[in-house]
Design an enzyme around this catalytic site. Structure first.
Site, PDB file in Angstrom:
ATOM      1  N   HIS A 215       0.825  -1.215   0.000  1.00  0.00           N
ATOM      2  CA  HIS A 215       0.000   0.000   0.000  1.00  0.00           C
ATOM      3  C   HIS A 215       0.857   1.261   0.000  1.00  0.00           C
ATOM      4  O   HIS A 215       1.913   1.335   0.639  1.00  0.00           O
ATOM      5  CB  HIS A 215      -1.008  -0.011   1.153  1.00  0.00           C
TER       6      HIS A 215
ATOM      7  N   ASP B 161       5.922   1.982   6.928  1.00  0.00           N
ATOM      8  CA  ASP B 161       4.681   1.253   6.662  1.00  0.00           C
ATOM      9  C   ASP B 161       3.881   2.081   5.656  1.00  0.00           C
ATOM     10  O   ASP B 161       3.218   3.043   6.048  1.00  0.00           O
ATOM     11  CB  ASP B 161       3.905   1.066   7.966  1.00  0.00           C
TER      12      ASP B 161
ATOM     13  N   GLU C 247      -5.182   1.955   2.490  1.00  0.00           N
ATOM     14  CA  GLU C 247      -5.138   0.780   3.366  1.00  0.00           C
ATOM     15  C   GLU C 247      -5.335   1.166   4.819  1.00  0.00           C
ATOM     16  O   GLU C 247      -5.979   0.445   5.595  1.00  0.00           O
ATOM     17  CB  GLU C 247      -3.795   0.058   3.178  1.00  0.00           C
ATOM     18  N   GLU C 248      -4.786   2.317   5.212  1.00  0.00           N
ATOM     19  CA  GLU C 248      -4.780   2.717   6.614  1.00  0.00           C
ATOM     20  C   GLU C 248      -6.158   3.119   7.150  1.00  0.00           C
ATOM     21  O   GLU C 248      -6.333   3.272   8.353  1.00  0.00           O
ATOM     22  CB  GLU C 248      -3.801   3.876   6.832  1.00  0.00           C
TER      23      GLU C 248
ATOM     24  N   HIS D 111       3.282   3.815  12.715  1.00  0.00           N
ATOM     25  CA  HIS D 111       2.165   4.780  12.758  1.00  0.00           C
ATOM     26  C   HIS D 111       2.514   6.012  13.584  1.00  0.00           C
ATOM     27  O   HIS D 111       1.686   6.538  14.317  1.00  0.00           O
ATOM     28  CB  HIS D 111       0.882   4.130  13.299  1.00  0.00           C
TER      29      HIS D 111
END
Length: 343
Positions: free
Chosen positions: A60, A170, A198-199, A309
């Site tokens: 992603h 990420d 995606e998140e 994150h």
């Protein structure tokens, strides 16, 4: 360096354009077709000599970040979080705001003005604001509009024992591995998919998989690494420097046991360090890929990342290199007909 450019690019969920342009420019001369679907996924097709099994490899493009929700009379900006962010890490972090990339900093009421009860809890994002140096609403509105994104401002830095710190590892690590794969010549045809959003709920993966109808889906991820003091070993999802992580299950998928065994056997045979992702929280694009049409079997190969994150994550370059090597050997095995799925 490609990973530096990818991580420093801005790509908060729903606003992946900058990352998408880097990826397209990198792969356009190495694939047979590039399709951008209606929601912004990149679906790249690299034709080989054999077409089965139909293989989809996904990473992603998006990252967690912020969105502006209000401009105060003072010129300060109110915001909401896009994706899962630990609000304790927000205060004092530098950001870039809006299409004009306005410099800002996340601020709060000074500790001197807080009640003692406020010291004992994390400040909610509703109590924070972004200061872009504007002295009035009118001045701020010349630079930023409500609905624009803010991304963390964080440089790619190599440090310590073969480590990297950067924002958005990420999943720019997965994007980088997939880009490098698409630049190689393979016998098996490959669909390389760079997904959006995606998140915020695995939004892009479903439509992409519905289009492709894969037999096998491999998800390349940056995953939680929690090898830090004060956390019991069984709660440590992965450890830095111990190799790529293979998932057993998470909140969206129970991963195919035969596919997982094949990947682990390849790692053992080739002396590639690996680890099983010990926790089951969270999810990734597999949650939508394995549900498309008649379904697909899936596996995830992840690069462990500390402080995920957040404005700055940390990964081991050796984990990255071993994940890349494992993926290529897995495809070698598929090309030899080395996978037999038993339900």
């Amino acid at each position: 360096m490609l990973l530096k450019r990818l991580t420093e690019a801005r790509g908060v969920s729903g606003n992946e354009k900058e990352v998408r342009e880097i990826i397209i420019n990198e792969i356009k001369d190495y694939v047979d077709d590039i399709h951008i679907d209606r929601i912004g996924n990149i679906i790249a097709y690299k034709k080989g000599e054999i077409d089965t099994p139909r293989l989809m490899i996904a990473a992603h493009m998006d990252e967690v970040g912020l969105m502006i929700t209000k401009i105060e009379d003072s010129g300060l900006l109110k915001f909401t979080c896009v994706g899962g962010i630990d609000q304790r890490v927000l205060v004092s972090k530098p950001v870039l705001v809006g299409n004009k990339k306005v410099n800002g900093v996340i601020g709060s009421k000074p500790i001197h003005m807080q009640k003692k009860t406020e010291w004992k809890k994390a400040l909610d994002y509703k109590e924070l604001y972004i200061d872009i140096g504007a002295s009035s609403k009118e001045e701020a509105e010349k630079l930023v509009t409500v609905g624009e994104y803010a991304s963390f401002l964080s440089d790619y830095v190599e440090f310590g024992d073969n480590l990297v710190k950067a924002k958005a590892l990420d999943d720019r690590v997965g994007c980088n591995i997939l880009i490098d794969l698409l630049k190689t010549n393979r016998k098996l045809s490959i669909y390389g998919v760079f997904t959006v959003m995606e998140e915020i709920g695995l939004v892009g993966a479903g439509p992409a998989a519905y289009n492709i109808e894969p037999d096998i889906g491999i998800i390349l991820e940056g995953t939680t690494c929690s090898d830090v003091p004060g956390l019991e070993e069984h709660l440590q999802a992965t450890e830095l420097g111990k190799g790529p992580a293979i998932s057993i299950m998470d909140r969206t998928t129970i991963f195919n046991k035969d596919l997982r065994k094949m990947i682990i056997d390849i790692a053992k045979k080739n002396d590639i360090p690996y680890q099983l992702r010990r926790t089951t929280f969270g999810g990734n694009d597999s949650g939508k890929i394995h549900l498309a049409k008649q379904g697909a079997i899936t596996a995830t190969i992840s690069v462990p990342c500390r402080y995920i994150h957040s404005p700055i994550s940390v990964m081991s370059k050796s984990d990255y290199d071993n994940a890349k090597r494992l993926l290529n050997l897995f495809i070698d095995n598929l090309e030899k007909g080395g996978f037999n799925n038993e339900f």
